[in-house]
Design a protein around this motif. Structure first.
Motif, PDB file in Angstrom:
ATOM      1  N   GLY A 225       8.245   5.782   6.971  1.00 40.95           N
ATOM      2  CA  GLY A 225       7.998   4.962   5.793  1.00 40.95           C
ATOM      3  C   GLY A 225       9.237   4.810   4.941  1.00 40.95           C
ATOM      4  N   ILE A 226       9.117   3.934   3.951  1.00 42.03           N
ATOM      5  CA  ILE A 226      10.224   3.684   3.020  1.00 42.03           C
ATOM      6  C   ILE A 226       9.842   4.280   1.672  1.00 42.03           C
ATOM      7  N   GLU A 227      10.726   5.096   1.130  1.00 38.41           N
ATOM      8  CA  GLU A 227      10.467   5.694  -0.181  1.00 38.41           C
ATOM      9  C   GLU A 227      10.793   4.646  -1.248  1.00 38.41           C
TER      10      GLU A 227
ATOM     11  N   LYS B 126       0.875  -1.167   0.000  1.00 43.83           N
ATOM     12  CA  LYS B 126       0.000   0.000   0.000  1.00 43.83           C
ATOM     13  C   LYS B 126       0.912   1.217   0.000  1.00 43.83           C
ATOM     14  N   SER B 127       0.965   1.920  -1.114  1.00 39.52           N
ATOM     15  CA  SER B 127       1.869   3.076  -1.170  1.00 39.52           C
ATOM     16  C   SER B 127       1.058   4.361  -1.111  1.00 39.52           C
ATOM     17  N   ILE B 128       1.644   5.363  -0.489  1.00 38.91           N
ATOM     18  CA  ILE B 128       0.965   6.654  -0.370  1.00 38.91           C
ATOM     19  C   ILE B 128       1.804   7.707  -1.085  1.00 38.91           C
ATOM     20  N   PRO B 129       1.173   8.446  -2.041  1.00 37.87           N
ATOM     21  CA  PRO B 129       1.917   9.526  -2.686  1.00 37.87           C
ATOM     22  C   PRO B 129       1.978  10.743  -1.769  1.00 37.87           C
ATOM     23  N   MET B 130       3.178  11.214  -1.500  1.00 33.54           N
ATOM     24  CA  MET B 130       3.382  12.326  -0.564  1.00 33.54           C
ATOM     25  C   MET B 130       4.038  13.481  -1.304  1.00 33.54           C
ATOM     26  N   LYS B 131       3.574  14.689  -1.088  1.00 34.48           N
ATOM     27  CA  LYS B 131       4.255  15.838  -1.691  1.00 34.48           C
ATOM     28  C   LYS B 131       5.660  15.895  -1.108  1.00 34.48           C
ATOM     29  N   ALA B 132       6.645  16.121  -1.975  1.00 32.38           N
ATOM     30  CA  ALA B 132       8.024  16.005  -1.499  1.00 32.38           C
ATOM     31  C   ALA B 132       8.918  17.059  -2.126  1.00 32.38           C
TER      32      ALA B 132
ATOM     33  N   ALA C 175       7.921  -4.695   5.004  1.00 32.37           N
ATOM     34  CA  ALA C 175       6.485  -4.443   5.180  1.00 32.37           C
ATOM     35  C   ALA C 175       5.719  -5.708   5.565  1.00 32.37           C
ATOM     36  N   LYS C 176       6.261  -6.880   5.233  1.00 32.82           N
ATOM     37  CA  LYS C 176       5.453  -8.108   5.363  1.00 32.82           C
ATOM     38  C   LYS C 176       5.911  -9.081   6.430  1.00 32.82           C
ATOM     39  N   TYR C 177       7.165  -8.997   6.900  1.00 26.53           N
ATOM     40  CA  TYR C 177       7.654 -10.089   7.747  1.00 26.53           C
ATOM     41  C   TYR C 177       6.871 -10.160   9.063  1.00 26.53           C
ATOM     42  N   LEU C 178       6.847 -11.359   9.615  1.00 24.86           N
ATOM     43  CA  LEU C 178       6.147 -11.592  10.871  1.00 24.86           C
ATOM     44  C   LEU C 178       7.068 -12.429  11.730  1.00 24.86           C
ATOM     45  N   ASN C 179       7.371 -11.982  12.912  1.00 24.57           N
ATOM     46  CA  ASN C 179       8.356 -12.635  13.782  1.00 24.57           C
ATOM     47  C   ASN C 179       9.645 -12.851  12.988  1.00 24.57           C
ATOM     48  N   GLU C 180      10.072 -14.103  12.849  1.00 18.75           N
ATOM     49  CA  GLU C 180      11.320 -14.336  12.108  1.00 18.75           C
ATOM     50  C   GLU C 180      11.045 -14.759  10.672  1.00 18.75           C
ATOM     51  N   LYS C 181       9.790 -14.675  10.261  1.00 22.35           N
ATOM     52  CA  LYS C 181       9.448 -15.272   8.973  1.00 22.35           C
ATOM     53  C   LYS C 181       9.274 -14.226   7.882  1.00 22.35           C
ATOM     54  N   MET C 182       9.755 -14.545   6.708  1.00 20.48           N
ATOM     55  CA  MET C 182       9.437 -13.689   5.570  1.00 20.48           C
ATOM     56  C   MET C 182       8.054 -14.102   5.087  1.00 20.48           C
ATOM     57  N   LYS C 183       7.434 -13.217   4.342  1.00 23.22           N
ATOM     58  CA  LYS C 183       6.104 -13.533   3.842  1.00 23.22           C
ATOM     59  C   LYS C 183       5.978 -12.878   2.478  1.00 23.22           C
ATOM     60  N   TRP C 184       6.333 -13.628   1.446  1.00 23.81           N
ATOM     61  CA  TRP C 184       6.312 -13.008   0.120  1.00 23.81           C
ATOM     62  C   TRP C 184       4.898 -12.881  -0.417  1.00 23.81           C
TER      63      TRP C 184
ATOM     64  N   HIS D 188       6.277  13.989  -6.118  1.00 21.84           N
ATOM     65  CA  HIS D 188       5.678  13.099  -5.118  1.00 21.84           C
ATOM     66  C   HIS D 188       6.615  11.944  -4.819  1.00 21.84           C
ATOM     67  N   GLU D 189       6.738  11.658  -3.544  1.00 18.19           N
ATOM     68  CA  GLU D 189       7.421  10.441  -3.120  1.00 18.19           C
ATOM     69  C   GLU D 189       6.349   9.402  -2.871  1.00 18.19           C
ATOM     70  N   PHE D 190       6.597   8.161  -3.287  1.00 16.52           N
ATOM     71  CA  PHE D 190       5.680   7.059  -2.971  1.00 16.52           C
ATOM     72  C   PHE D 190       6.286   6.295  -1.814  1.00 16.52           C
ATOM     73  N   VAL D 191       5.526   6.285  -0.710  1.00 18.36           N
ATOM     74  CA  VAL D 191       6.082   5.769   0.534  1.00 18.36           C
ATOM     75  C   VAL D 191       5.209   4.628   1.035  1.00 18.36           C
ATOM     76  N   ILE D 192       5.849   3.572   1.534  1.00 20.81           N
ATOM     77  CA  ILE D 192       5.080   2.525   2.214  1.00 20.81           C
ATOM     78  C   ILE D 192       5.410   2.585   3.700  1.00 20.81           C
ATOM     79  N   LEU D 193       4.423   2.309   4.514  1.00 25.33           N
ATOM     80  CA  LEU D 193       4.652   2.457   5.954  1.00 25.33           C
ATOM     81  C   LEU D 193       5.529   1.334   6.497  1.00 25.33           C
ATOM     82  N   ALA D 194       6.491   1.700   7.304  1.00 25.63           N
ATOM     83  CA  ALA D 194       7.336   0.712   7.999  1.00 25.63           C
ATOM     84  C   ALA D 194       8.090   1.457   9.085  1.00 25.63           C
ATOM     85  N   ASP D 195       8.149   0.865  10.272  1.00 21.61           N
ATOM     86  CA  ASP D 195       8.806   1.542  11.396  1.00 21.61           C
ATOM     87  C   ASP D 195      10.272   1.828  11.133  1.00 21.61           C
TER      88      ASP D 195
END
Ligand code: P5A
Length: 437
Positions: A279-281, A191-197, A329-338, A208-215
């Protein structure tokens, strides 16, 4: 592919600088190997995922009529001197001289090069508009490369360039790309969000930067949370509809920290709808009018015979960064999730292999052959190893579906498991149907 033949050099000892999960997981699963600071080799598993991402990016560029080409990585300094960026770019640019002492550089981006190609072959407005793109390695001598392929020095980018006669048409090209980006990231399961940049060294005043949320993202973002609910599937691929889409996104405040002003945020977004996060650009688009065409004398004859500097935009997607961004954006615990669209394999067959009894492996082999015939990209874990270790390994690899051939399997019913869901007993036809959907 047989797992016994797949080169996955699992690394147990992680380097101290692998601070974020995607970097750790990419090293642990042998997707990449560092060659020097911020420069990586892509090993088979990582390369396979990157190629799948690249193909989705390509298809969405082709869908809006952008034409694929390939420009070199090494460029002449002359065109950068013309645009004025040779000095401006500073130490991030890797400067090289050849044996004739000619100044060359490893391209950090290609605005100059495409402008040079365009100006030497297009003279009339009749050939406009044009959008070109290539998918090519870039080099930026980042001061602090970090987080693996997320911020590295050598990276793989899709960069596109649009040429139009006037600002109005150029904004239509920008809107097309805006929409193509949202669709691309959606197909990648993001889910990407276009942000004025800010426009930084590329220039211009619309971006616009397209950013996905991630800590762990490096971009600070400030947005009205309702922007997440703007649908993207309902817009058609025509000019009016694309404009409407951009307008609908523009109704909601969403900016990166260099555009952020707290009084604007409070004025435009009620408290309950404000989000401030990281987020990650993954993409960045720019409209910069005649910044390069004027400096490099790139003009066409317009209808009334007047010389007009073409109006340009450029549009980037970080293809190699996306591999890490998707994991993040997708991993859970130690697992990848493609996400299914980019998983290195569609499905993995996991037989419990018993030294004295070959029957599970034989069953697994015949399913493997059948799935390959049906065009399914399948991995068969034919390694002789304890089944619980196998499960641990496949949890780590994150392939979305597993077919488990163990004690529960019957002659024609097999345990089929979607990651993070309960398994079910299904016959092969049902399994094929599910995988094909
Ligand atoms: C747009 C295309 C440009 O370079 N010129 C051509 C414009 N934009 S950009 O924002 O600087 O980069 C585009 C995308 O490339 C990714 N990226 C990186 N990926 C990994 N490591 C890096 N050091 C790096 N720098 C940029 C980002 O995804 C960015 O959005």
């Amino acid at each position: 592919m047989l797992l016994s033949k797949l080169f996955i050099p699992i690394t147990k000892d992680l380097p101290a600088e692998a601070k974020i999960k995607s970097h750790q997981l990419m090293l642990r699963t042998g997707m990449i190997r560092q060659s020097s600071a911020g420069i990586y080799s892509w090993l088979p598993l990582g390369f396979k995922v990157m190629k799948k991402i690249e193909q989705i990016v390509r298809e969405e560029q082709n869908n809006i009529g952008a034409q694929e080409m390939l420009m070199p990585t090494i460029q002449s300094a002359d065109i950068w001197k013309e645009s004025g960026r040779y000095d401006d770019y500073g130490e991030e640019m890797l400067r090289i001289s050849d044996r004739q002492k000619r100044e060359m550089l490893y391209g950090p981006t290609n605005e100059e090069q495409i402008t040079e190609i365009f100006r030497s072959s297009v003279k009339s407005y009749k050939l406009l508009p044009q959008i070109f793109y290539h998918i090519q390695w870039k080099f930026r001598d980042e001061l602090r490369p970090r987080f693996g392929v997320m911020r590295c020095r050598e990276f793989y980018m899709k960069d596109a360039y649009s040429f139009d006669l006037n600002e109005n048409d150029a904004v239509s090209s920008y809107n097309k790309m805006f929409c193509a980006y949202l669709k691309t990231f959606q197909r990648l399961g993001l889910k990407s969000i276009p942000m004025k940049a800010d426009t930084g060294p590329i220039g211009g005043d619309l971006s616009h930067e397209f950013v996905i949320l991630a800590d762990t993202g490096e971009s600070k973002i400030f947005a009205d949370k309702r922007i997440f609910d703007v649908p993207i599937d309902k817009y058609k691929n025509n000019e009016a509809s694309l404009k409407k889409m951009r307008d609908d996104f523009s109704k909601f405040y969403a900016v990166t920290d260099d555009k952020f002003k707290s009084e604007d945020f409070d004025k435009n977004v009620k408290k309950g709808d404000q989000i401030q996060t990281k987020g990650i650009e993954v993409g960045h688009i720019f409209y910069f009018g005649d910044k390069y065409s004027k400096a490099m004398n790139c003009s066409v004859d317009s209808k009334d015979g007047k010389k007009t500097f073409v109006k340009m935009g450029s549009y980037g997607i970080g293809v190699s960064r996306l591999v890490a961004a998707i994991i993040e954006a997708k991993y859970l615990n130690e697992k990848m999730k493609w996400p299914k669209s980019v998983s290195p394999f569609d499905v993995v067959i996991i037989p419990a292999i018993n030294k004295n009894d070959n029957s599970n492996l034989e069953k697994a082999n015949s399913i493997y052959e059948e799935l390959k015939i049906k065009g399914i990209d399948v991995l068969l874990d034919d390694v002789e190893e304890n089944i619980s270790n196998k499960f641990k390994k496949h949890d780590l690899l994150g392939i979305p579906y597993q077919i488990i051939i163990g004690s529960k399997a019957t002659k024609d019913q097999f345990e089929f498991k979607e990651i993070d869901k309960d398994s079910q007993m299904l016959d092969l036809n049902k399994i094929i149907k599910l995988l094909k959907n």
